[in-house]
Every structure is written in C-alpha cells, then in structure tokens.
Design an enzyme around this catalytic site. Structure first.
Site, PDB file in Angstrom:
ATOM      1  N   ASP A   1       0.815  -1.184   0.109  1.00  0.00           N
ATOM      2  CA  ASP A   1      -0.003   0.258  -0.062  1.00  0.00           C
ATOM      3  C   ASP A   1       0.821   1.157  -0.023  1.00  0.00           C
ATOM      4  OD1 ASP A   1      -2.500   1.432   0.338  1.00  0.00           O
ATOM      5  OD2 ASP A   1      -2.300   1.216   2.377  1.00  0.00           O
ATOM      6  N   HIS A   2       0.566   2.175  -0.798  1.00  0.00           N
ATOM      7  CA  HIS A   2       1.498   3.445  -0.898  1.00  0.00           C
ATOM      8  C   HIS A   2       2.763   3.171  -1.160  1.00  0.00           C
ATOM      9  CE1 HIS A   2      -2.086   5.959  -0.482  1.00  0.00           C
ATOM     10  NE2 HIS A   2      -2.634   5.153   0.296  1.00  0.00           N
TER      11      HIS A   2
ATOM     12  N   ALA B   1     -11.401   4.851   2.214  1.00  0.00           N
ATOM     13  CA  ALA B   1     -12.725   4.664   2.122  1.00  0.00           C
ATOM     14  C   ALA B   1     -13.462   3.780   3.296  1.00  0.00           C
ATOM     15  CB  ALA B   1     -12.993   3.587   0.951  1.00  0.00           C
TER      16      ALA B   1
ATOM     17  N   HIS C   1      -7.649   9.927   3.952  1.00  0.00           N
ATOM     18  CA  HIS C   1      -7.292   8.960   4.816  1.00  0.00           C
ATOM     19  C   HIS C   1      -7.616   9.262   6.209  1.00  0.00           C
ATOM     20  CE1 HIS C   1      -4.531   7.699   1.467  1.00  0.00           C
ATOM     21  NE2 HIS C   1      -5.057   6.524   1.670  1.00  0.00           N
TER      22      HIS C   1
HETATM   23  P1  13P Z   1      -9.020   4.588   5.648  1.00  0.00           P
HETATM   24  O1  13P Z   1      -8.021   5.458   6.502  1.00  0.00           O
HETATM   25  O2  13P Z   1     -10.248   5.364   5.245  1.00  0.00           O
HETATM   26  O3  13P Z   1      -9.321   3.483   6.217  1.00  0.00           O
HETATM   27  O4  13P Z   1      -8.228   4.364   4.069  1.00  0.00           O
HETATM   28  C1  13P Z   1      -7.204   3.391   4.041  1.00  0.00           C
HETATM   29  C2  13P Z   1      -6.325   3.455   2.912  1.00  0.00           C
HETATM   30  O5  13P Z   1      -6.678   4.040   1.865  1.00  0.00           O
HETATM   31  C3  13P Z   1      -5.388   2.681   2.777  1.00  0.00           C
HETATM   32  O6  13P Z   1      -4.508   2.780   1.602  1.00  0.00           O
HETATM   33  O1  G3H Z   2      -3.341   4.966   3.696  1.00  0.00           O
HETATM   34  C1  G3H Z   2      -2.536   4.430   4.692  1.00  0.00           C
HETATM   35  C2  G3H Z   2      -2.962   3.534   5.478  1.00  0.00           C
HETATM   36  O2  G3H Z   2      -4.215   3.488   6.380  1.00  0.00           O
HETATM   37  C3  G3H Z   2      -1.794   2.893   6.297  1.00  0.00           C
HETATM   38  O3  G3H Z   2      -1.578   3.454   7.342  1.00  0.00           O
HETATM   39  O4  G3H Z   2       0.816   4.262   7.011  1.00  0.00           O
HETATM   40  O5  G3H Z   2      -0.200   4.372   9.304  1.00  0.00           O
HETATM   41  O6  G3H Z   2       0.350   2.131   8.050  1.00  0.00           O
HETATM   42  P1  G3H Z   2       0.011   3.629   8.079  1.00  0.00           P
HETATM   43 ZN    ZN Z   3      -4.541   4.742   0.956  1.00  0.00          ZN
END
Ligand code: 13P
Ligand code: G3H
Ligand code: ZN
Length: 326
Positions: free
Chosen positions: A96-97, A230, A192
């Site tokens: 993720d990201h 989301a 987020h």
């Molecule tokens: P939320 O913070 O809305 O749960 O989004 C999570 C997200 O986009 C993780 O990449």
């Molecule tokens: O988009 C971000 C996710 O909610 C992950 O969050 O970087 O704190 O693990 P984090």
């Molecule tokens: Zn995200």
C-alpha cells in the site's frame, strides 16, 4: 535474483483476475490493511466465512513495524490457514502506498503479488516515469501494479497532502497507456484517517465526486479503479471509544451508500484501514474497562479480533458485494 521469493511459491495471486471479475460483476474487492497477527487472522476468517476474494494490504509503516521477513511468513501463514480450513479463496498480498522503486522492488522480491506505486505527489511526468519503472520490473514477475493520479487530502503514509486535488479525467488515458499500470487509484473526495470531512452542526457528509468517476470510466472503459480512504468511520466504535476513556471528536467517514454506489461502478478495490483500527480500539477499551482484573492479551485482542471479523463480514456482504465471489 536467486534468493527472490516469488508470490506463487507462497500460494498468493495477483489482482488481475480478481479485478476483471469485479468490474464485470459490479462489486469491489476489499483491501484490508494489517500490521499484526490478529488483524490478519480476522481478514482470513472474514473472507472464508463470506467466500470473498481479498487483498491483504501492507503499508511501508506496517513493514517497518512488523519486519519484512515476518510479514512474508505471515502471508504464507494466511494461505496455509485458509487451505487448512478447506477454503480456496484468492488471497493477494499488496504493498500500500509504495513511494520508491526500491521499496516496490523489495516487496516484489519478497513475495508480494501486487504493489502500489504512489507517485501522485510528484509532477505528472515524474509520476509517469516512476510508475513505468515499477511496472517494467513488476510485470517481469507477473506482479500487478496500482498507480495513482490525483492527491487525497490527509495523510498518505509519509506523504502529507494539505488539500485534495481531484483526479483530472483528461489525464487518465495518457497515464494508463504510458505506464502500463493494471489499476488506477483516483481522488474523488475521500481522504485517509478518521476525520474525512469537517462538518458544521447538522451538516451532512458531502457526496463523493461521482461525476469525475463517470468521466474517468468513459475515458478508460472497464479499467480497474481503486478507492482509497474508504472507511465509513463507524459511529458505534467512535462512541464506544469515547465512552471508555478515548477522545475522538468529529470523526466522520464515507457513508456506506456511497461506497455501494462506487462498488457497482468500475471501482473494483476499496481500501479500508481506519475502520479496523477503530473497531480494535473500541473493543480493547471496552474489554479492559469491564474486566479490570484481566491481563491476558489473548482476551482483549481476542475480543478485538472477533469484532474485526464481524466488521469485515458486514462490509463484504452489505457494502462491497464481494461475498460469494471467491
Ligand atoms: P481509510 O483511512 O479510510 O481506512 O483508508 C485506508 C487506505 O486508503 C489505505 O491505503
Ligand atoms: O493509507 C494509509 C494506510 O491507512 C496505512 O497507514 O501508514 O499508518 O500504516 P500507515
Ligand atoms: Zn490509501
């Protein structure tokens, strides 16, 4: 290269078939973040109990928290757990990201079946170049890649964006064809975390920019679209947290109805992290307040895990529509 661990050795799948079926079927695959065993167990259990495909999602922060080798072992454990329970659900391990080529490469080399390269905070041309570089490496190993166009408000891992700049539909066709990405995250008003909208008393959550989504779909018909930020910020959890010593004022998220509408469109991956965090915190606070003599982590983390399963089952069945689609 020789010590690379390919995701297929771990029994994982990439997102390609999941997304094709989800776009065609008008539902979305859940992408749930995890950082620890209880969260991952809940993801697996909820997916099995609803017969849903699922994306197990790891941020760079999660990787730092849990250790990359540990995470790979946990993902393998998730597959083994599902098989042992007789389930054949598709399980994807996704970064993720991701913010650099090196991070994406490290994940690809360490068993991830899908990565996100988030170049949305760069200039358009730099985003294209970085995303293209990741795609070229990932596709050699049949790993799928998510790119992003448009910036979400709030905190994206280490990347802080002060205000959302919506995706510009006239860029998506060019971006997709130049980069070769397999899916595209867009910015249509989500953000987020647990504070997605600042509302005046009595004010309703504003609708997402479905007009932008429609225009994107018209320009790249059938192409898999991803929605970040989301979480619905379930108010029962916010209230429980506040009741048992927490202080979350004005936490608000995306109404389920809007997510249902998005899932029925080309949005085929919906990212949820904050709702899980809220569920866990609410149940841990409640449990400890009501059981002051307990000090076994299995008790309070077990209560949190049960609630996570219930939350994810609800989302799969009643919001994303992924239940029964494994
Ligand atoms: P939320 O913070 O809305 O749960 O989004 C999570 C997200 O986009 C993780 O990449
Ligand atoms: O988009 C971000 C996710 O909610 C992950 O969050 O970087 O704190 O693990 P984090
Ligand atoms: Zn995200």
């Amino acid at each position: 290269m020789s010590d690379m661990i390919h995701y297929k050795e771990l029994g994982l799948v990439n997102t390609r078939e999941m997304f094709t079926r989800a776009v065609r079927g008008g539902y979305a695959i859940p992408a749930y973040n995890f950082n620890n065993m209880e969260q991952l167990q809940a993801i697996v259990l909820a997916s099995i109990e609803t017969n849903s495909p699922v994306i197990m999602q790891v941020s760079n922060g999660a990787r730092k928290y849990a250790n990359a080798a540990m995470l790979r072992g946990m993902a393998a454990g998730a597959v083994a757990m599902a098989r042992e329970m007789g389930a054949q659900i598709p399980l994807c391990l996704h970064l993720d990201h991701g913010d650099t080529f090196e991070l994406c490469k490290s994940c690809i080399d360490n068993g991830f079946s899908s990565v996100m390269i988030d170049g949305s905070h760069h200039s358009y041309d730099d985003n294209v170049a970085l995303t293209r570089q990741v795609v070229e490496y990932a596709h050699k190993f049949d790993v799928t890649v998510e790119g992003e166009l448009g910036v979400l408000a709030g905190i994206e891992d280490d990347v802080v964006a002060e205000s959302s700049s919506y995706t510009q539909p006239d860029e998506v066709e060019d971006f997709v064809s130049k980069t070769g990405v397999d899916s595209l995250a867009i910015s249509i008003g989500t953000s987020h975390g647990a504070y997605k909208f600042k509302l005046a008393p009595g004010e309703e959550v504003p609708p997402l920019r479905f007009d932008i989504l429609t225009e994107v779909e018209q320009r790249i018909p059938g192409f898999p679209i991803v929605l970040h930020g989301a979480s619905s910020v379930v108010q029962e959890y916010v209230q429980l947290i506040n009741q048992y010593g927490g202080k979350l004022d004005g936490a608000v998220g995306v109404p389920e109805e809007q997510l249902r509408k998005a899932a029925a469109s080309a949005v085929c991956k919906i990212n949820i992290d904050s709702d899980g965090r809220l569920a866990m915190t609410a149940k841990v606070r409640e449990f400890l307040a009501n059981n002051p003599d307990e000090f076994d982590p299995r008790k309070y983390l077990g209560a949190a895990r049960s609630e996570l399963v219930a939350l994810m089952k609800h989302k799969n069945q009643h919001v994303l529509g992924s239940a029964g689609k494994a």
